[in-house]
Scaffold this active site. Structure first.
Site, mmCIF file in Angstrom:
data_model
loop_
_atom_site.group_PDB
_atom_site.id
_atom_site.type_symbol
_atom_site.label_atom_id
_atom_site.label_comp_id
_atom_site.label_asym_id
_atom_site.label_seq_id
_atom_site.Cartn_x
_atom_site.Cartn_y
_atom_site.Cartn_z
ATOM 1 N N ASP A 36 3.723 7.607 10.474
ATOM 2 C CA ASP A 36 3.882 7.944 9.076
ATOM 3 C C ASP A 36 4.853 9.004 9.060
ATOM 4 O OD1 ASP A 36 3.601 8.456 5.951
ATOM 5 O OD2 ASP A 36 2.170 7.014 6.436
ATOM 6 N N ASP A 62 9.952 7.268 10.674
ATOM 7 C CA ASP A 62 10.650 7.051 9.576
ATOM 8 C C ASP A 62 11.070 5.471 9.396
ATOM 9 O OD1 ASP A 62 12.450 6.037 7.448
ATOM 10 O OD2 ASP A 62 13.433 7.930 7.476
ATOM 11 N N VAL A 63 10.458 4.771 8.997
ATOM 12 C CA VAL A 63 10.516 3.039 9.282
ATOM 13 C C VAL A 63 11.947 2.607 9.330
ATOM 14 C CG1 VAL A 63 8.175 2.384 9.105
ATOM 15 C CG2 VAL A 63 9.818 2.031 7.271
ATOM 16 N N TYR A 154 12.100 -4.657 -5.188
ATOM 17 C CA TYR A 154 10.424 -4.700 -4.654
ATOM 18 C C TYR A 154 10.236 -6.120 -4.075
ATOM 19 C CZ TYR A 154 5.510 -3.495 -3.532
ATOM 20 O OH TYR A 154 4.481 -3.538 -2.904
ATOM 21 N N LYS A 158 9.807 -7.942 -0.672
ATOM 22 C CA LYS A 158 8.622 -8.334 -0.167
ATOM 23 C C LYS A 158 8.672 -9.775 0.170
ATOM 24 C CE LYS A 158 5.990 -4.480 -0.258
ATOM 25 N NZ LYS A 158 5.383 -4.198 1.214
ATOM 26 N N THR A 192 3.574 6.330 -4.535
ATOM 27 C CA THR A 192 5.015 6.379 -5.150
ATOM 28 C C THR A 192 5.022 5.662 -6.630
ATOM 29 O OG1 THR A 192 5.682 4.710 -3.443
ATOM 30 C CG2 THR A 192 6.753 6.890 -3.232
HETATM 31 N N1 LIG Z 1 -0.939 -0.279 -3.735
HETATM 32 C C1 LIG Z 1 -0.676 -1.631 -4.199
HETATM 33 O O1 LIG Z 1 -0.918 -1.988 -5.385
HETATM 34 C C2 LIG Z 1 0.123 -2.624 -3.316
HETATM 35 C C3 LIG Z 1 -0.205 -3.911 -3.607
HETATM 36 C C4 LIG Z 1 0.465 -4.775 -2.834
HETATM 37 C C5 LIG Z 1 1.278 -4.484 -1.747
HETATM 38 N N2 LIG Z 1 1.387 -3.077 -1.282
HETATM 39 C C6 LIG Z 1 2.004 -2.775 -0.118
HETATM 40 O O2 LIG Z 1 0.754 -2.224 0.901
HETATM 41 C C7 LIG Z 1 1.555 -1.308 1.556
HETATM 42 C C8 LIG Z 1 0.736 0.272 1.599
HETATM 43 O O3 LIG Z 1 0.701 0.577 0.264
HETATM 44 P P1 LIG Z 1 -0.343 1.711 -0.402
HETATM 45 O O4 LIG Z 1 -0.845 1.103 -1.530
HETATM 46 O O5 LIG Z 1 -1.482 1.787 0.962
HETATM 47 O O6 LIG Z 1 0.583 2.734 -0.453
HETATM 48 P P2 LIG Z 1 0.473 4.364 -0.123
HETATM 49 O O7 LIG Z 1 1.533 5.123 -1.095
HETATM 50 O O8 LIG Z 1 -0.923 4.873 -0.283
HETATM 51 O O9 LIG Z 1 0.906 4.356 1.190
HETATM 52 C C9 LIG Z 1 2.165 4.189 1.737
HETATM 53 C C10 LIG Z 1 2.459 5.010 3.075
HETATM 54 O O10 LIG Z 1 3.636 4.576 3.639
HETATM 55 C C11 LIG Z 1 4.379 5.805 4.116
HETATM 56 N N3 LIG Z 1 5.842 5.763 3.944
HETATM 57 C C12 LIG Z 1 6.590 5.398 2.891
HETATM 58 N N4 LIG Z 1 7.913 5.523 3.389
HETATM 59 C C13 LIG Z 1 7.912 5.570 4.872
HETATM 60 C C14 LIG Z 1 8.783 5.480 5.796
HETATM 61 N N5 LIG Z 1 10.137 5.407 5.545
HETATM 62 N N6 LIG Z 1 8.728 5.665 6.916
HETATM 63 C C15 LIG Z 1 7.191 5.750 7.241
HETATM 64 N N7 LIG Z 1 6.319 5.810 6.339
HETATM 65 C C16 LIG Z 1 6.620 5.780 5.302
HETATM 66 C C17 LIG Z 1 4.042 6.757 3.067
HETATM 67 O O11 LIG Z 1 3.980 8.270 3.717
HETATM 68 C C18 LIG Z 1 2.380 6.405 2.805
HETATM 69 O O12 LIG Z 1 1.633 7.055 3.813
HETATM 70 C C19 LIG Z 1 2.969 -1.144 1.035
HETATM 71 O O13 LIG Z 1 3.979 -1.970 1.927
HETATM 72 C C20 LIG Z 1 2.793 -1.534 -0.229
HETATM 73 O O14 LIG Z 1 4.214 -2.212 -0.737
HETATM 74 C C21 LIG Z 1 0.607 -1.983 -2.086
#
Ligand SMILES: NC(=O)c1ccc[n+]([C@@H]2O[C@H](COP(=O)([O-])OP(=O)(O)OC[C@H]3O[C@@H](n4cnc5c(N)ncnc54)[C@H](O)[C@@H]3O)[C@@H](O)[C@H]2O)c1
Length: 249
Positions: A36, A62-63, A154, A158, A192
């Site tokens: 992360d 950083d992905v 987005y 996705k 975010t």
């Molecule tokens: N929360 C929702 O409603 C939801 C719904 C559908 C899909 N998702 C997807 O699920 C995944 C996880 O989401 P979450 O809800 O746990 O979000 P979150 O914000 O709690 O966690 C996301 C993590 O990704 C890390 N991150 C962001 N950019 C990065 C980068 N460039 N390099 C490395 N790490 C990075 C952040 O630091 C964070 O720890 C994401 O791909 C999101 O798009 C989320």
């Protein structure tokens, strides 16, 4: 244990669904790389895992950075000997108030789509070498349908994850590398999230879910576990919604 002897890299594992997945995989016997941008939060997850007798290490990543990825994989191989599992989970929210903003489009494609490709690009060669692996790409219900409060970048990113998953599944199936996508529905807000973190907007979104509630991060982690484990040994190229029935409507 369902992941005994496996080595897993999980991106975005400092928070939310990535953290829940890291903790679950470690409980199931995997050695876990918590990758992360967030070092403090990532280190907390690692110590939670260690205090439950699991094995995990934090790795800054950083992905969007190709050379970062090469270092993550090289470190995992030198420390643990191989990479069996990659969960491409890191992401940034698309609930930006300016839904026609060009920078948001670029950020979405860069982190949420290219980041996933770079992860696959980095782990596939060591997986080929060690005889196989399982990649779980986290997409979203937004990879299937548009939504009012979400930037179209987005959805595009996705959707790209959904189809890139199938391409990789087809291309590497003979080498015993399985690639599947998971599509969470309405989950706890991302770090975010902007508009979708607003309680009024959330209440509206939840009303559209047949199950009548938001999902729990552990419910997504459980789907990731099935796809990561050998229990799904003949499953590749599929989409698994974890959405309380949202996409069934
Ligand atoms: N929360 C929702 O409603 C939801 C719904 C559908 C899909 N998702 C997807 O699920 C995944 C996880 O989401 P979450 O809800 O746990 O979000 P979150 O914000 O709690 O966690 C996301 C993590 O990704 C890390 N991150 C962001 N950019 C990065 C980068 N460039 N390099 C490395 N790490 C990075 C952040 O630091 C964070 O720890 C994401 O791909 C999101 O798009 C989320």
């Amino acid at each position: 244990m369902r992941l005994d002897g496996k080595v897993a890299i999980i991106t975005g594992a400092a928070s939310g669904m990535g953290a829940a997945t890291a903790e679950l995989f470690a409980r199931e016997g995997a050695r876990v790389v918590v990758a992360d941008l967030l070092e403090t939060e990532g280190a907390e997850i690692v110590s939670k895992i260690a205090s439950a007798d699991g094995v995990a290490r934090f790795q800054g990543l950083d992905v969007t950075d190709e050379s970062n990825w090469d270092a993550v994989v090289a470190n995992a191989v030198s420390e643990f000997g191989k990479v069996d599992i990659l969960v491409n989970n890191a992401g940034v929210s698309g609930s930006h108030p300016d839904i026609l903003n060009t920078d948001t489009w670029d950020e979405q494609m860069n982190v949420n789509a290219k980041g996933v490709f770079l992860g696959m690009r980095a782990v596939i060669p060591p997986m080929q070498k060690s005889g196989g692996g399982s990649i779980v790409n986290i997409s979203s219900i937004s990879g299937f349908v548009g939504q009012k409060f979400v930037h179209m970048g987005y959805n595009a990113a996705k959707g790209a994850v959904r189809l890139a998953t199938k391409a990789a599944a087809v291309q590497f199936a003979r080498e015993n590398i399985r690639v599947n996508s998971v599509h969470p529905g309405i989950m706890p807000a991302m770090r975010t999230s902007k508009m979708t973190a607003d309680p009024e907007v959330r209440a509206k979104m939840i009303r559209a879910v047949p199950a009548g509630r938001e999902g729990k991060v552990e419910e997504v982690a459980n789907a990731n576990l099935f796809l990561a484990s050998d229990e799904s040994s003949y499953v590749t190229g599929i989409e698994v919604p974890v959405d309380g029935g949202f996409l069934a409507q």
